[in-house]
Design a protein around this motif. Structure first.
Motif, mmCIF file in Angstrom:
data_model
loop_
_atom_site.group_PDB
_atom_site.id
_atom_site.type_symbol
_atom_site.label_atom_id
_atom_site.label_comp_id
_atom_site.label_asym_id
_atom_site.label_seq_id
_atom_site.Cartn_x
_atom_site.Cartn_y
_atom_site.Cartn_z
ATOM 1 N N GLY A 143 75.724 -16.003 8.813
ATOM 2 C CA GLY A 143 74.906 -14.871 9.233
ATOM 3 C C GLY A 143 73.719 -15.171 10.108
ATOM 4 N N ILE A 144 72.736 -14.339 9.889
ATOM 5 C CA ILE A 144 71.520 -14.344 10.686
ATOM 6 C C ILE A 144 70.518 -15.319 10.055
ATOM 7 C CG2 ILE A 144 69.536 -12.924 11.275
ATOM 8 C CD1 ILE A 144 71.484 -10.493 11.245
ATOM 9 N N VAL A 145 69.853 -16.106 10.857
ATOM 10 C CA VAL A 145 68.711 -16.861 10.346
ATOM 11 C C VAL A 145 67.464 -16.026 10.622
ATOM 12 C CG1 VAL A 145 67.330 -18.954 10.522
ATOM 13 C CG2 VAL A 145 69.811 -19.053 10.818
ATOM 14 N N PRO A 146 66.890 -15.468 9.582
ATOM 15 C CA PRO A 146 65.851 -14.444 9.781
ATOM 16 C C PRO A 146 64.735 -14.867 10.731
ATOM 17 C CG PRO A 146 66.453 -14.562 7.480
ATOM 18 C CD PRO A 146 67.182 -15.690 8.151
ATOM 19 N N GLN A 147 64.228 -16.056 10.554
ATOM 20 C CA GLN A 147 63.096 -16.486 11.382
ATOM 21 C C GLN A 147 63.465 -16.455 12.866
ATOM 22 O OE1 GLN A 147 60.318 -17.253 9.740
ATOM 23 N NE2 GLN A 147 60.924 -17.950 7.688
ATOM 24 N N GLU A 148 64.658 -16.958 13.135
ATOM 25 C CA GLU A 148 65.069 -16.982 14.533
ATOM 26 C C GLU A 148 65.331 -15.577 15.040
ATOM 27 O OE1 GLU A 148 68.407 -19.640 14.779
ATOM 28 O OE2 GLU A 148 67.275 -21.340 13.944
ATOM 29 N N TYR A 149 65.970 -14.810 14.204
ATOM 30 C CA TYR A 149 66.232 -13.406 14.552
ATOM 31 C C TYR A 149 64.937 -12.697 14.921
ATOM 32 C CZ TYR A 149 67.048 -8.400 13.486
ATOM 33 O OH TYR A 149 67.081 -7.032 13.524
ATOM 34 N N LEU A 150 63.956 -12.872 14.077
ATOM 35 C CA LEU A 150 62.697 -12.163 14.317
ATOM 36 C C LEU A 150 62.015 -12.668 15.589
ATOM 37 C CD1 LEU A 150 61.323 -11.897 10.670
ATOM 38 C CD2 LEU A 150 61.998 -10.000 12.158
ATOM 39 N N ARG A 151 61.992 -13.976 15.755
ATOM 40 C CA ARG A 151 61.361 -14.537 16.965
ATOM 41 C C ARG A 151 62.000 -13.940 18.211
ATOM 42 N NH1 ARG A 151 58.293 -18.161 19.075
ATOM 43 N NH2 ARG A 151 57.554 -18.602 16.973
ATOM 44 N N PHE A 152 63.319 -13.928 18.215
ATOM 45 C CA PHE A 152 64.013 -13.419 19.386
ATOM 46 C C PHE A 152 63.683 -11.946 19.620
ATOM 47 C CE2 PHE A 152 67.263 -11.858 22.105
ATOM 48 C CZ PHE A 152 67.629 -12.931 22.909
ATOM 49 N N GLN A 153 63.709 -11.182 18.558
ATOM 50 C CA GLN A 153 63.417 -9.751 18.689
ATOM 51 C C GLN A 153 62.019 -9.545 19.257
ATOM 52 O OE1 GLN A 153 65.252 -7.031 18.152
ATOM 53 N NE2 GLN A 153 66.976 -7.676 16.883
ATOM 54 N N ILE A 154 61.056 -10.231 18.688
ATOM 55 C CA ILE A 154 59.684 -9.996 19.133
ATOM 56 C C ILE A 154 59.493 -10.438 20.575
ATOM 57 C CG2 ILE A 154 57.260 -10.365 18.619
ATOM 58 C CD1 ILE A 154 58.187 -11.255 15.822
ATOM 59 N N ASP A 155 60.055 -11.558 20.896
ATOM 60 C CA ASP A 155 59.919 -12.007 22.274
ATOM 61 C C ASP A 155 60.450 -10.942 23.242
ATOM 62 O OD1 ASP A 155 58.682 -14.361 21.651
ATOM 63 O OD2 ASP A 155 60.535 -15.550 21.612
ATOM 64 N N THR A 156 61.598 -10.424 22.883
ATOM 65 C CA THR A 156 62.204 -9.424 23.770
ATOM 66 C C THR A 156 61.365 -8.150 23.808
ATOM 67 O OG1 THR A 156 64.350 -10.288 23.098
ATOM 68 C CG2 THR A 156 64.327 -8.179 24.281
ATOM 69 N N ILE A 157 60.984 -7.712 22.628
ATOM 70 C CA ILE A 157 60.172 -6.502 22.555
ATOM 71 C C ILE A 157 58.890 -6.659 23.367
ATOM 72 C CG2 ILE A 157 58.720 -5.167 21.000
ATOM 73 C CD1 ILE A 157 60.875 -5.743 18.817
ATOM 74 N N LEU A 158 58.276 -7.800 23.193
ATOM 75 C CA LEU A 158 56.990 -7.999 23.879
ATOM 76 C C LEU A 158 57.164 -7.942 25.392
ATOM 77 C CD1 LEU A 158 55.285 -10.730 21.673
ATOM 78 C CD2 LEU A 158 54.513 -8.370 22.077
#
Lengths: 219, 219, 219, 219
Positions: free
Chosen positions: A188-203
């Motif tokens: 599955g998803i590795v949460p920390q990486e998932y979140l980092r990627f999401q925030i980077d994109t969002i930002l």
DNA sequence: GATGAATGAGTGTTCATTCAT
DNA sequence: TATGAATGAACACTCATTCAT
């Protein structure tokens, strides 16, 4: 008139013990499927005692929410007020904090549970909306507004801007407690990486376009 | 002795009719809250007959999921292959299509159902993972890859890039069938506006930075 | 589609059997103290079956009232219409009939039960008021009015006249099922004699004063 | 070591205070519907203390009845002896007194309680029979006998004559505490008017027929 | 004596499932 | 096959009673 020391200590501890047991079971089996007696037993008391402290199963649920979720907001609020760095850093920080204090915690199971059972317990749904969703949204809104106010983000329609941040968080939590719980571990998803990627994109998506090419670029 | 033509046809149709009725009700009220008799009645048969075709309510649930998860994908796949516009436009188009063909449809209730009940039906969860999540993710991955390949997006870690698109969609569907269903009508999210905002932000987040103005580009 | 003969016969019989069992137990132990399962068991079915035929214990009670009390009125009403004798005789007749058809019957326990439990089951109380007290009062009122109209009784304030007849009846029934049930057998009231005495007294109380000394008595 | 005067006095008063509180509540809500804790609270002690003085709720009930059934009778008895007017007037007077001193009082709730619970507390029933019913009946009998002796009433079979007076009284009290308590206020009986009507009728029913107009009495 | 925390048996109602017809 | 009557386990909540303090 004065309660005896031992008794008093017990009486004070009871609610927390019950709430802790309830959190475990609600997350594990859902609200409807958790029997009141089971909660009591796990807390080491009888069924009757549970209802001595909580008027109903729904009440118990509310206590679980208050003790495990609502309580997180004040701390965040203060941190947010005192933060001095960039809003991008702030968002990163908040997400990390959210994950470690909530998402990675049994408490996040409550959010998933609400998604599952809201339809059947509208009273709980609206309690959760008021007690969790709205304060949480307000917090996100404050972060975004800070970014806008400081010229870091371009103007944002706040009605939907909040969801740009919220959706990835809620998806993560929902996924973790449903499909993610049924998949082989590494799939599955590795949460920390998932979140980092999401925030980077969002930002990047929220960022004010880089200032027009600096000095000297024009004739 | 030879079964009447109509009867025979009916007999064969029974399971599908039951599954169709169950889909409606499961989506509408959730699994636990749907009574077996209600399903039977809506399908025009007696309660006993339901259990003639499905060994248990859980069995019926599995049939509902299996029968309703199917090929929206081929159509999309073709559309994707034939698309000639920009990837940004393509993503907009796909989201609209997804909403009208799935999100705004009873079928989206299934996704929510899976999220809710995955823990209780792990086989279904992995079935859904294979039949829906993975093909769906592949489709999204193709879109993103297209953007990268055409120089419209900057390079993307596909393990998480997919979720940038998927999370807002799943959140919307989950919300719609849970809290969104319990709130006063005007309170909530307007899906079309929500989606537009999300995509716009995502696209900016994914977009390749406009080429730095080449030095000396100005007169 | 057509129910099988045996089953159908049973299904038709069930409600009456349950009502009969309920009557016994309600009278014997009161409404609150009678457990639904006990009623079912006495009727030879399971607890679940009881609720197949009656939506609730209160519903069951209403059925008991309808089947054992309300049903008596039509017959009385007809008899009253067809009666040709004097109203005094009519009243005697009605009291005897009331005693043999109701007072001396298990059904009279229901009236006492209502007195006992009305406060705790207001819904039942008002049902009983409408279904029993009011029609019963109307019947008595008709008798009294007949007496007045035929010149047998002097004019009566019907708001209270009814109670002149009703009170002794209700007292008898209440007494029989409370104190009367706890006393050694010969100690108490002999209902027939009690009723005769009451009616005789009441009739004298209601009677039109003997006509002025017959004609010709005066000069 | 020596108990504080106040404390001692209190300790002695405890049972009475509890009985008084129980009286209020039993009359107000019935025996079953009154919770032990409520009684204790109203008496200003804890639940545990209640059971220190009374072995069970039933025991408490018995104490309530026993403590509250007492001597209205001596007063009436004296009044009756000294009365010089007509027996009709006496009966009117007694009824008014009965209503204001008993019927319109909490104490009347006890009578109703006895009716309701007699079957469950047979000893109480016979206690009540001896302490209340019999002396009360004797009083009524004396009034009636007085009427007969003075030639105001025709001869009366005292076994049942008593009930001609008693039934309307008991009916009123029973009604007031049961159905009457569940009906909209204006619907019901106005006790004073009810009693007046009953007595008027009864008196006519008991009265010695006016001597037939002596023949030739007219001019 | 007094407290009040703790108990656990008790009950109306629901509903998936069975099975005689 | 199809029916639908019957079942009985399940469950939240109450409250008289107990007993350690």
């Amino acid at each position: 008139m004065v309660p005896h020391a031992k008794t008093a200590r017990r009486k004070q501890a009871r609610p927390s013990e019950l709430v802790a047991a309830a959190l475990d079971l609600f997350v594990e089996k859902g609200f409807a499927a958790t029997r009141a007696e089971e909660v009591a037993t796990r807390a080491g008391v009888s069924k009757g005692t549970l209802f001595l402290y909580f008027a109903s199963k729904e009440d118990l649920f509310k206590a679980v929410v208050r003790e495990n979720i609502s309580g997180l907001y004040p701390e965040w609020s203060v941190e947010l007020d005192n933060y001095t760095g960039s809003t991008a850093e702030l968002l990163h920080y908040c997400m990390q904090a959210w994950w470690s204090r909530f998402g990675d915690t049994k408490a996040s199971g409550i959010s998933k549970l609400i998604m599952s059972e809201a339809r059947n317990f509208p009273e709980l749904a609206s309690f959760y909306q008021q007690e969790v969703v709205e304060p949480g949204s307000a917090l996100i809104r404050r972060i975004l507004q800070r970014g806008v106010d400081r010229g870091e983000f371009h103007p944002i329609d706040m009605r939907y801007g909040v969801y740009v941040v919220l959706a990835p968080m809620m998806f993560l939590v929902t996924w973790k407690h449903s499909l993610g719980a049924c998949l082989p571990a590494q799939t599955g998803i590795v949460p920390q990486e998932y979140l980092r990627f999401q925030i980077d994109t969002i930002l990047r998506g929220l960022a004010r376009p880089a200032a027009a090419p600096p000095k000297g670029s024009a004739p």
